[in-house]
Design a protein around this motif. Structure first.
Motif: not given
Ligand code: B12
Ligand SMILES: Nc1nc2c(ncn2[C@@H]2O[C@H](COP(=O)(O)OP(=O)(O)O)[C@@H](O)[C@H]2O)c(=O)[nH]1
Ligand SMILES: [Mg+2]
Lengths: 335, 134
Positions: B16, B25, B94, B122
């Motif tokens: 994809d 990120v 995702g 994160v």
């Protein structure tokens, strides 16, 4: 088994780990560099520099593919800038080197510039030495062309390619002054873009200003052009005149001609004795830097900081000249 | 000795083309002072493991919005192990259905992030998973 030994045995994980330790100048990394030193000096170091976006990474990808066809082992050191604000970096050169994936004869390592003056050149030299000892035949160093440390990195290489692209640097002003000093081959990449002729003209003009070679002479009232040669004799010494080559890295166009130019330069280096001279100059600089660093370290260990600052205070008060103060400090070291 | 930086590979396995999250990120980690190696789209697990090895990274971040995570993630984890990089921390972001999260964690994934995940989280997760400054 220590890291250096594992690297010599072809262990890729050990190689990757040693590269980090060398980059971080850890004691273990430095010791391994010393152990590997006798195994260095065999690889051909190819520097690729130029402004961002000119197509350096795409070109490195193509160069590596070609060297792989000749069954040479290829290492790539791709340097990208660190953010001066956060010290972090996004290293994206691998995006253009997908074709090299899955081939164990290629090893790609991304490095951040880490903003250190001189330090980058030193760390890069160390990383290159490790690859050299590990048996890579060609080591390609990609850097962003700006600043003194880039010039230092280019000096590290045997052959330096400066990459230009039409529209990015086609007027003479925009082509950085120091570039001719370091370029062995000028690559006009993106030759599929318009303006390529103007870029080539600008580069040729600069080259002729830097290396005036008589190319046209009169004979019985007629002008004859002497074909441009890539070397000239100057007081009995062979000099290299940078070659200009056009490429389209994304379509692998112009690569045979570029590789031929690199081969010509390699032959010149051997023939003229420049290869040995470059090695000597490089080692001399390294030797000298290390000597100074170690002498200062040694001095600091022997003479307490308070003594240094008290003598400096004397200098500040104009009771002692700087040279006299240093003289007294050195006396302290001997005793 | 120079300060040791945290090195993270951010990769997009599978076919994809959703690369916004990976780029967001990557930039956030850079702004947190980390060195991020970005490999671009359409990476096979083999390519990812190889890049992780050559770059000697501390962590691998996978961005998957295609639904193929249950096939791709275990393969990457397995290849890292085969290469002797079992210590490398794996993070996934995702479109990951809730029921798959515990299974991914069982495979050794440190944490999973969905749409709207805070990049602050994160960053702090990566920092606390890796036992050095940076
Ligand atoms: C924008 C978008 C697109 C754009 C992509 C542009 C681009 N270059 O990225 C376009 C229009 C091209 C697109 C196309 C398609 N899309 Co689309 N797309 C979206 C959409 C609306 C938003 C994705 C996005 O960019 N979000 C913004 C970023 C910042 O968020 P994020 O990726 O989620 O990332 C965050 C976290 O997930 C996490 N994260 C992500 N990656 C990583 C990595 C690490 C290491 C870490 C720690 C964290 C982390 O942190 C990020 C920050 O919070 C989503 C729906 C949705 N709400 O997510 C559908 C969606 C992803 N698309 C979908 C589909 C089906 C498609 C198409 C197949 C549609 C079609 N039939 O044509 C095509 C496929 C095209 C292709 N080549 O792959 C589906 C996927 C379904 C699934 N997986 O089950 C979704 C979920 C829509 C839906 N509900 O059906 N799409
Ligand atoms: N048209 C064209 N695009 C190219 C060529 N070489 C590279 N590019 C594109 O230029 C962009 C920058 O290339 P990259 O290799 O990353 O440049 P770098 O920043 O100098 O390393 C990418 O989008 C490449 O696909 C070329 O010869 N022609
Ligand atoms: Mg590049």
């Amino acid at each position: 088994m220590n890291l250096a030994q594992s690297v010599l045995n072809g262990d890729r994980l050990a190689l990757a780990r040693l590269l980090s330790r060398v980059e971080n100048t850890t004691p273990e990394g430095l010791a391994a560099l010393d152990a590997l030193f006798p195994h260095t000096g065999k690889a051909h170091l190819l520097g690729v520099t130029g402004a961002p976006g000119t197509g350096k990474s795409s070109l490195v990808n193509q160069l590596a593919l070609h060297y792989r066809k000749q069954e040479k082992k290829v290492a790539i050191v791709a340097v990208d800038p660190s953010s001066p604000f956060t010290g972090g970096a996004v290293l994206g050169d691998r995006v253009r080197m997908r074709d090299l994936s899955g081939d164990t004869g290629v090893f790609i390592r991304s490095m951040a510039s880490r903003g250190s003056l001189g330090g980058l050149a030193q760390a890069t030299a160390g990383v290159v030495q490790v690859f050299d000892a590990a048996g890579f035949d060609v080591i390609i160093i990609e850097t962003v062309g700006a600043g003194q440390s880039e010039v230092d990195i280019a000096r590290l290489a045997h052959t330096t390619l400066v990459v230009e692209a039409p529209g990015l640097g086609d007027d003479i002003q925009a082509i950085k002054a120091g570039i001719l000093e370091i370029a062995d081959i000028l690559v006009i990449n993106k030759a599929d873009h318009s303006g390529v002729d103007a870029t080539e003209r600008a580069l040729k003009t600069m080259l002729e200003l830097a290396h005036p070679v008589r190319r046209v002479f009169q004979h019985h009232g007629q002008a004859f052009e002497v074909p441009a040669h890539h070397t000239i004799e100057d007081n009995g010494r062979l000099l290299w005149i940078p070659l200009i080559r056009r490429t389209v890295a994304t379509e692998a166009k112009g690569l045979p001609e570029l590789l031929e130019a690199i081969d010509l330069h390699t032959a010149y280096l051997r023939e003229s004795g420049d290869w040995a001279r470059r090695e000597e100059a490089r080692l001399e600089v390294e030797f000298d830097l290390l000597l100074r660093e170690k002498l200062v370290e040694h001095f600091r260990q022997q003479v307490p900081d308070e003594v240094v600052s008290s003598l400096f205070a004397e200098t500040l008060a104009r009771r002692l000249a700087p040279r006299e103060a240093i003289g007294q400090l050195l006396q302290r070291m001997k005793s | 000795m120079t300060e040791r930086k945290i090195r993270v590979l951010v990769a997009k396995p599978g076919l994809d083309g959703h690369d916004r999250g990976a780029k967001v990120v990557a930039r956030a980690l850079r702004d947190a002072g980390m060195e991020v190696i970005y490999t671009g789209l359409r990476q096979t697990p083999e390519m990812i493991a190889e890049a992780a090895l050559q770059e000697d990274v501390d962590a691998v971040g996978l961005s998957i919005l295609s639904g193929a995570h249950m096939a791709l993630v275990p393969r990457v984890v397995e290849l890292l192990k085969t290469n002797g990089q079992q210590d490398v921390k794996v993070f996934v972001g995702g479109i990951i259905p809730d029921e798959d999260v515990p299974r991914l964690k069982e495979m050794g994934v440190m944490e999973v992030y969905g749409p709207g995940a805070s990049t602050e989280k994160v960053i702090s997760d990566i920092r606390s998973a890796i036992p050095t400054a940076g």
